[in-house]
Design an enzyme around this catalytic site. Sequence first.
Site, PDB file in Angstrom:
ATOM      1  N   GLU A 129      17.349 -25.216 -73.893  1.00 31.56           N
ATOM      2  CA  GLU A 129      18.173 -24.591 -74.935  1.00 31.56           C
ATOM      3  C   GLU A 129      18.462 -23.122 -74.638  1.00 31.56           C
ATOM      4  O   GLU A 129      19.328 -22.513 -75.273  1.00 31.56           O
ATOM      5  CB  GLU A 129      17.501 -24.752 -76.314  1.00 31.56           C
ATOM      6  CG  GLU A 129      16.403 -23.768 -76.643  1.00 31.56           C
ATOM      7  CD  GLU A 129      15.066 -24.019 -75.969  1.00 31.56           C
ATOM      8  OE1 GLU A 129      14.075 -23.398 -76.379  1.00 31.56           O
ATOM      9  OE2 GLU A 129      15.002 -24.833 -75.023  1.00 31.56           O
TER      10      GLU A 129
ATOM     11  N   CYS B 201       8.433 -26.923 -74.921  1.00 31.09           N
ATOM     12  CA  CYS B 201       7.378 -25.921 -74.793  1.00 31.09           C
ATOM     13  C   CYS B 201       6.273 -26.186 -75.833  1.00 31.09           C
ATOM     14  O   CYS B 201       5.571 -27.173 -75.735  1.00 31.09           O
ATOM     15  CB  CYS B 201       7.966 -24.512 -74.896  1.00 31.09           C
ATOM     16  SG  CYS B 201       6.882 -23.221 -74.223  1.00 31.09           S
TER      17      CYS B 201
ATOM     18  N   HIS C 178      12.703 -24.515 -71.014  1.00 31.12           N
ATOM     19  CA  HIS C 178      13.569 -24.336 -72.180  1.00 31.12           C
ATOM     20  C   HIS C 178      15.043 -24.591 -71.853  1.00 31.12           C
ATOM     21  O   HIS C 178      15.796 -23.646 -71.597  1.00 31.12           O
ATOM     22  CB  HIS C 178      13.437 -22.904 -72.706  1.00 31.12           C
ATOM     23  CG  HIS C 178      12.156 -22.612 -73.402  1.00 31.12           C
ATOM     24  ND1 HIS C 178      11.986 -22.766 -74.761  1.00 31.12           N
ATOM     25  CD2 HIS C 178      10.968 -22.161 -72.922  1.00 31.12           C
ATOM     26  CE1 HIS C 178      10.757 -22.420 -75.095  1.00 31.12           C
ATOM     27  NE2 HIS C 178      10.120 -22.047 -73.993  1.00 31.12           N
TER      28      HIS C 178
END
Length: 224
Positions: A202, A86, A200
């Site tokens: 994660e 990002c 994302h």
Amino acid sequence: MKVTILQFPGTNCEYDAQHAFKSLGAETEILWHKSDTIPSDTDLLIVAGGFSYGDYLRSGAIAKFSPVMKAVIKYADDGGKVLGICNGFQVLTESGLLPGALKRNESLHFLSKHHHLKVINNENIFLEKLDKGDIVNIPIAHHDGNYYIDDSGLKELYANNQVLLKYCDENGNDKNPNGSIDSIAGICNKERNVFGLMPHPERAMEAILGSDDGIKMLQGFLRA
């Protein structure tokens, strides 16, 4: 394996990244932006998401002048593995480690939702645990995620197999949330050691939170 995660003023995803890699068994360290060196035992460097320096001027435009970025560039030039997520992707493009730029979303609105991605190229350490054509469901959260590159740059990306991920629907058909050229969601450099994406992974580590597809995306780095 040691994962070092950069922290700028305004970064807000460093602890998400730390949690994700710890859950995969990696050792982690968060590195403040004023450091002028990368820890020597770093196997993977993460430029995490958020709003570095409040996204003033442009997303990532001020972060590229942080003391740590000279060390990041040297680390990458020496073959070290770097992942920008990002805002981290924006920082890497601003710093010249990845080609292209990230513009304001076509809708001019901040987007925060899960979105499907298609794996375009898995011949790299990042996506080697996935197959070409696989579809993953990964959160997006950005205002300036509209990837742009000129025609010659786009041709070069495809010629070098640098396009890694594209936005799609659950069936793999094109579905572009932000106006990115060719629906591109993630790329790498020619040497395949620097990676950037707007979504994302994660944040997709546990099914109870909507998806655990991020596990396979990040597991490839564990052999680093």
